[in-house]
Scaffold this active site. Structure first.
Site, short mmCIF file in Angstrom:
data_model
loop_
_atom_site.label_atom_id
_atom_site.label_comp_id
_atom_site.label_asym_id
_atom_site.label_seq_id
_atom_site.Cartn_x
_atom_site.Cartn_y
_atom_site.Cartn_z
N HIS A 18 -7.83 3.50 -20.34
CA HIS A 18 -8.83 4.55 -20.39
C HIS A 18 -8.26 5.93 -20.06
O HIS A 18 -8.70 6.93 -20.63
CB HIS A 18 -9.98 4.21 -19.44
CG HIS A 18 -10.78 3.04 -19.89
ND1 HIS A 18 -11.54 2.24 -19.04
CD2 HIS A 18 -10.93 2.49 -21.13
CE1 HIS A 18 -12.12 1.29 -19.72
NE2 HIS A 18 -11.76 1.41 -20.99
N HIS A 41 -13.12 -3.50 -30.93
CA HIS A 41 -13.64 -4.56 -30.05
C HIS A 41 -14.26 -3.87 -28.84
O HIS A 41 -13.69 -3.86 -27.75
CB HIS A 41 -12.53 -5.53 -29.65
CG HIS A 41 -11.89 -6.24 -30.80
ND1 HIS A 41 -10.96 -5.64 -31.62
CD2 HIS A 41 -12.04 -7.50 -31.27
CE1 HIS A 41 -10.57 -6.51 -32.55
NE2 HIS A 41 -11.21 -7.64 -32.35
N SER A 102 -14.75 1.91 -23.07
CA SER A 102 -14.22 2.86 -24.06
C SER A 102 -15.29 3.52 -24.92
O SER A 102 -15.18 4.73 -25.19
CB SER A 102 -13.16 2.18 -24.93
OG SER A 102 -13.63 0.98 -25.51
N GLU A 120 -18.83 -4.79 -32.17
CA GLU A 120 -18.87 -5.86 -31.17
C GLU A 120 -19.60 -7.06 -31.79
O GLU A 120 -20.76 -6.95 -32.20
CB GLU A 120 -19.59 -5.40 -29.90
CG GLU A 120 -19.76 -6.47 -28.86
CD GLU A 120 -18.46 -7.17 -28.48
OE1 GLU A 120 -18.43 -8.41 -28.52
OE2 GLU A 120 -17.49 -6.46 -28.15
N ASP A 145 -17.42 -8.45 -36.72
CA ASP A 145 -16.07 -8.73 -36.24
C ASP A 145 -15.23 -7.46 -36.27
O ASP A 145 -15.30 -6.66 -37.21
CB ASP A 145 -15.46 -9.81 -37.13
CG ASP A 145 -14.00 -10.04 -36.83
OD1 ASP A 145 -13.70 -10.61 -35.76
OD2 ASP A 145 -13.15 -9.66 -37.66
N GLY A 146 -14.42 -7.28 -35.24
CA GLY A 146 -13.64 -6.06 -35.13
C GLY A 146 -12.65 -5.86 -36.26
O GLY A 146 -12.42 -4.73 -36.71
N ASP A 166 -8.56 -3.37 -29.25
CA ASP A 166 -8.57 -3.95 -27.90
C ASP A 166 -9.25 -5.32 -27.94
O ASP A 166 -10.33 -5.51 -27.38
CB ASP A 166 -9.32 -2.98 -26.97
CG ASP A 166 -9.46 -3.52 -25.56
OD1 ASP A 166 -8.71 -4.42 -25.18
OD2 ASP A 166 -10.36 -3.03 -24.84
#
Length: 283
Positions: A18, A41, A102, A120, A145-146, A166
């Site tokens: 971060h 993600h 994030s 997500e 899905d990411g 991520d």
């Protein structure tokens, strides 16, 4: 490795991720032209450090709580300022036990013309993410899905911005998947900034990720890692990294100030280590 984030919010890995994220967003915001962030993600977007999950691990006590204790050197604090200000704002709005993920940090840093796509897949987590982002027209939460979100959204129409990758590392081949999906995205958008977060449980896996990306001919990489020397008896994660592709100018210089200070403050053993390695910086 199952990295369900509500158990780990605010830990040392989050601090690295971060703080660097806020440095990148600060650099992006220094230019007048708009940018887009794609968070593949995204998680819930905001976490309660008083929740059952967070209290089960107490990892935040060796993360954000350590940085709350006292300021670091003034040169380091100048670089931490965007992250500290965002955390303080989250606490003011949502309570002292709040820690921003994030998507929250991105929304906080963005200007009126900037945009965020946050993906997500997990239904319950997605609902929390959608609540976190609210009705902010700059932000879009996607229940997909990411990797699908990554393929569908690069290049963004702004042709400027950041992809934060991520994943939860629930699948044993996640490193290979990350390398393949990133390389494919980079072919479509080679000028974008990418930040790939990874746990360091086995050095071979982390090295394999970087090697695969290098072998694909991709240059301008910045490899950042911290190892807090967590005792083996404590279990869990002891080292983490970010691979930044097309890093903003001066990010490596900033990291050389940040990482030693963070390593020292977050150390859990006598031999913490950090890595700040530009790879083909002019590639």
């Amino acid at each position: 490795m199952n990295y369900h984030h509500s158990f780990h919010a605010g830990n040392f890995a989050d601090i690295l991720k971060h703080v660097v994220l806020m440095r990148i967003l600060t650099h992006l915001g220094a230019k007048d032209t708009p940018y887009r962030v794609i968070d593949t993600h995204a998680g819930a977007g905001r976490y309660d450090l008083g929740s059952e999950e967070a209290l089960r691990t107490h990892e935040w006590k060796d993360g954000v709580a350590r940085l709350d204790q006292s300021p670091l050197a003034s040169s380091v604090e100048a670089l931490l300022a965007p992250w500290r200000e965002a955390v303080a704002t989250a606490r003011e709005r949502h309570g002292t036990g709040s820690y921003p993920g994030s998507p929250w940090l991105c929304r906080h840093a963005m200007r009126a013309e900037d945009r965020l796509i946050a993906a997500e897949l997990h239904p319950t987590t997605y609902k929390k993410l959608a609540t976190t982002l609210g009705r902010d027209s700059r932000c879009k939460a996607l229940a997909i899905d990411g990797w699908t979100a990554l393929r569908a959204n690069v290049p963004p129409k702004e042709r400027r911005g950041l992809v934060l990758i991520d994943p939860p590392f629930e699948e044993k081949d996640e490193f290979a998947t990350m390398a393949a999906e990133f390389i494919a995205a980079h072919r479509k958008w080679p000028t974008g900034i990418y930040a790939l977060w990874y746990p360091v449980k086995e050095r071979r896996a982390a090295d394999g990720l970087v090697n695969a990306i290098e072998d694909a001919g991709i240059g301008r990489l910045l490899r950042l890692e911290i190892d807090v020397d967590r005792p083996e008896a404590a279990g869990g994660l002891g080292a983490t990294g970010l691979l930044v592709v097309n890093p903003p100018w001066k990010l490596a210089e900033e990291a050389l100030l940040l990482l030693p200070a963070l390593c020292e403050r977050l150390a859990q053993g006598p031999r913490p280590r950090y890595r700040c390695e530009p790879i083909r910086p002019d590639g």
